[in-house]
Design a protein around this motif. Sequence first.
Motif, PDB file in Angstrom:
ATOM      1  N   PRO A  33      24.466  21.406  34.574  1.00  0.00           N
ATOM      2  CA  PRO A  33      24.571  22.736  35.195  1.00  0.00           C
ATOM      3  C   PRO A  33      25.969  22.981  35.750  1.00  0.00           C
ATOM      4  N   VAL A  35      26.389  25.336  38.267  1.00  0.00           N
ATOM      5  CA  VAL A  35      26.164  25.644  39.680  1.00  0.00           C
ATOM      6  C   VAL A  35      24.758  25.188  40.046  1.00  0.00           C
ATOM      7  N   VAL A  36      24.610  24.579  41.208  1.00  0.00           N
ATOM      8  CA  VAL A  36      23.275  24.228  41.714  1.00  0.00           C
ATOM      9  C   VAL A  36      23.202  24.594  43.195  1.00  0.00           C
ATOM     10  N   ARG A  92      15.516  22.701  43.383  1.00  0.00           N
ATOM     11  CA  ARG A  92      16.917  22.896  43.001  1.00  0.00           C
ATOM     12  C   ARG A  92      17.002  24.027  41.995  1.00  0.00           C
ATOM     13  N   GLU A  94      19.488  26.136  39.316  1.00  0.00           N
ATOM     14  CA  GLU A  94      20.615  25.746  38.477  1.00  0.00           C
ATOM     15  C   GLU A  94      21.068  26.919  37.608  1.00  0.00           C
ATOM     16  N   TYR A  96      23.581  27.578  34.184  1.00  0.00           N
ATOM     17  CA  TYR A  96      24.267  26.921  33.071  1.00  0.00           C
ATOM     18  C   TYR A  96      25.207  27.912  32.398  1.00  0.00           C
ATOM     19  N   LYS A 134      29.022  24.024  44.642  1.00  0.00           N
ATOM     20  CA  LYS A 134      28.089  22.919  44.438  1.00  0.00           C
ATOM     21  C   LYS A 134      27.662  22.888  42.980  1.00  0.00           C
ATOM     22  N   GLY A 135      28.024  21.831  42.264  1.00  0.00           N
ATOM     23  CA  GLY A 135      27.638  21.724  40.864  1.00  0.00           C
ATOM     24  C   GLY A 135      28.636  20.994  39.994  1.00  0.00           C
TER      25      GLY A 135
END
Length: 283
Positions: A33, A35-36, A92, A94, A96, A134-135
């Motif tokens: 991913p 971004v999470v 979580r 996510e 992509y 974050k990711g």
Amino acid sequence: MTTARPDLAPLTGRRLSWSRETSFRPGGPAGPPAVVDSWLVARGRVRGLALHEQRFQLACSRLVPGLPRSTVRRFLADVRRELPGEGRWFPRIEAYGGSSPGLALWMRPAPGTGDTVSLWIPRRPDPRTRPGVKGPDLPALADLRAGARAAGADDALLYAGDGTALEAAHSSIVWWRRDTLCVPAPDLAVLPSITRVLLEQLAWAWRFRIRSERCSPDELQRLETWTLNALHGIRPVRAWVDSHGRTVEARVSGRAGEWRRALHARALLSHALPAGGKSAAAL
């Protein structure tokens, strides 16, 4: 009360792809991913959910521009409807990138939580390439946590090339100078922390001073230091482990308990929270 759909109950613990047409279905997009984001759900209650959604939306607009904002908002609304009303969960979300951008939900059972933490100070400074999102750096952070555990600690402290302490690999940090709550200077490369926002709101409400500053790892070892994240909330640092494996006991006081209880009290029922994108003042 909004509850998760019964037909998705067997899919908890698995990654679910999302689309406007089919909502959630088993399986996830290929590749890592871009971004999470994640948060703790305990008996249907969440701290700062609107802020987590806002952070995810902003990160998607930067790193996955192929996902329209309206699509991300629709996804987040569907995620809210699937948050379980019972038990402890650590979902979580996510995003992509690539030629076929996509979104997914990973409804994970919440791991156990701890009241304190020990931090390892690695030899090398912060290796992240995109510290504000974050990711992208999850593999590097996982390596740091593995190094910390090999050294006998719980997590790793990240610091800049000039030696300025930034945050932990999986938590933000704050520290105390008497009754002043200190936070990293605003120009430092740290992840925007939702738990820190909530803690600062408490500090303002309780009339504590808040000061932004730079601090070295050596100085932190002489101060009461806390780590903050969505899963554990507040955890005072109980010990520091240097790159040679030497352990130094940390400075700890009894004040963390009261702040932890107040922070936990800010958890609200997910279906009653403001819609995503609201400001921190809305909470």
